[in-house]
Design a protein around this motif. Structure first.
Motif, PDB file in Angstrom:
ATOM      1  N   GLU A 140       0.880   3.580   2.155  1.00 38.02           N
ATOM      2  CA  GLU A 140       1.362   3.826   3.519  1.00 38.02           C
ATOM      3  C   GLU A 140       2.598   2.982   3.813  1.00 38.02           C
ATOM      4  N   ARG A 141       2.549   1.692   3.416  1.00 42.30           N
ATOM      5  CA  ARG A 141       3.698   0.820   3.679  1.00 42.30           C
ATOM      6  C   ARG A 141       4.894   1.218   2.818  1.00 42.30           C
ATOM      7  N   THR A 197       0.851  -1.190   0.000  1.00 41.10           N
ATOM      8  CA  THR A 197       0.000   0.000   0.000  1.00 41.10           C
ATOM      9  C   THR A 197       0.887   1.240   0.000  1.00 41.10           C
TER      10      THR A 197
END
Length: 393
Positions: free
Chosen positions: A27-28, A25
């Motif tokens: 965010e990751r 993702t």
């Protein structure tokens, strides 16, 4: 006074744990890249200090033709392309020339120093479009009428005084700029971080001779960084009394002609200072027997009798670190003597008188340099003593 470039915060780093089947993702992905950036910044902060890497020169220019008529004055400078690194380890890249107008208005009669600084700007904090695939790390050029903040990299400063018109100029003498002259003397270069900062204070007393070597202390501190870059001296020497706060200083310097006489409260404060790692350097003329004897008596009361270097071990740090001495310097045809014990160093022979220029400018370079190297041994001893005692407390 605190070190202008403190160590990085002691905070554990966290990284993305990767495993098969992990959904990638935004965010990751961002967390993984933030980890690499923070690790790189931590590495830079740990072994280097911020400053200018290259370029970023500043020169006076006429007002650009495209600006409004009300701003066509003699307040304009041009900043050249270059690179700097800030306190957090962030690179500041200025890819092109920037014309900048000093806008500070003088409202009082006292002169004002204006600082021109560069700052790193994180594009993620500037509220740009989230749809952009690539964002460019950027910077900000700003002026301040107070000393730069920790995240600033100073490009130049200028001392302004109230007049009908502010006139910026190229200095006739770059080492001694005047009012309105661009002053580039305080720009810091990015470089290796010194191991420690040495802070000195002179003990002031009712002895009229207590300040005779004050300016020579400044000469010594200025020499530290050039002669032994692993240490850095503070830019200014403080003045304290026995009733003041002694603990911030690695070394207290005392000289004069009168004997050293402390009341019970002052004796207790000195004992506490020495036990916490501080060092007292007493610098006496050979003829000042009252001062010499009083210091020896004081050391006896502190249960730390003074011993000469001849009596001490051959590998005593005052003799070998960082500079090796088989014989101590000579002042006015008399060899300097050093005695030490329990954090007190007694120099007999006016060592501080050799650290700077004498009034007649007759002192040889060899005499000054040798005395400064011995002075750096004393500063290194004081810094190492305090650091080691603090690590065990």
């Amino acid at each position: 006074m605190t070190y202008p470039f403190p160590n990085p915060a002691i905070v554990p780093m966290q990284r993305q744990q990767v495993r098969d089947g992990l959904l990638l993702t935004a965010e990751r992905w961002q967390r993984a890249h933030d980890y690499q950036r923070k690790r790189q910044n931590l590495h830079y902060q740990s072994i280097n200090q911020p400053g200018i890497v290259c370029g970023l020169g500043v020169r006076v220019i006429p007002a650009p033709e495209e600006v409004a008529a009300q701003y066509r004055d003699s307040r304009w400078v041009q900043i050249q392309p270059g690179i700097a690194i800030d306190l957090e380890g962030n690179p500041i890249v200025v890819p092109h020339q920037i014309n900048f107008r000093i806008a500070t208005e003088l409202k009082e009669s006292e002169p004002v120093t204006v600082y021109l600084v560069a700052q790193y700007r994180d594009p993620d904090q500037l509220g740009g479009s989230p749809d952009q695939e690539i964002v460019q790390e950027t910077f900000r050029i700003d002026e301040r009428s107070c000393p730069p903040e920790r995240s600033d990299v100073e490009l130049c400063r200028v001392l302004l005084r109230q007049s009908q018109q502010v006139l910026l100029r190229t200095p006739a003498d770059i080492f001694f700029p005047g009012y309105g002259d661009l002053d580039l003397r305080y720009r810091r270069q990015a470089q290796a971080r010194p191991q420690g900062l040495v802070q000195i204070a002179q003990i002031n007393s009712d002895d009229e001779d207590c300040s005779r070597n004050f300016f020579n202390l400044t000469y010594l501190l200025r020499a530290v960084e050039d002669i032994y870059p692993a240490l850095k001296g503070v830019e200014t020497v403080s003045r304290v009394t026995w009733d003041g706060d002694l603990h911030p200083y690695d070394l207290l310097y005392l000289t004069g002609r009168k004997s050293l006489s402390l009341n019970n409260h002052q004796f207790s404060k000195l004992s506490s200072y020495l036990n916490s790692g501080g060092t007292l350097l007493v610098d006496a003329d050979v003829q000042n027997t009252e001062l010499i004897q009083s210091v020896q008596v004081l050391a006896q009361h502190l249960q730390a009798p003074l011993k000469s270097l001849q009596e001490a071990r051959r590998d005593h740090p005052l003799r070998i670190k960082p500079f090796l001495f088989s014989a101590l310097p000579i002042m006015d045809q008399t060899r300097i003597q050093l005695l030490s014990g329990g954090g007190i160093i007694l120099a007999i022979g006016n060592l501080g008188g050799l650290w700077g220029l004498d009034e007649e400018l007759q002192r040889s370079r060899t005499d000054i340099r040798t005395a400064q190297e011995l002075g750096i041994n004393i500063l290194h001893f004081a810094w190492k003593r305090k650091q080691t005692i603090n690590l065990q407390s």
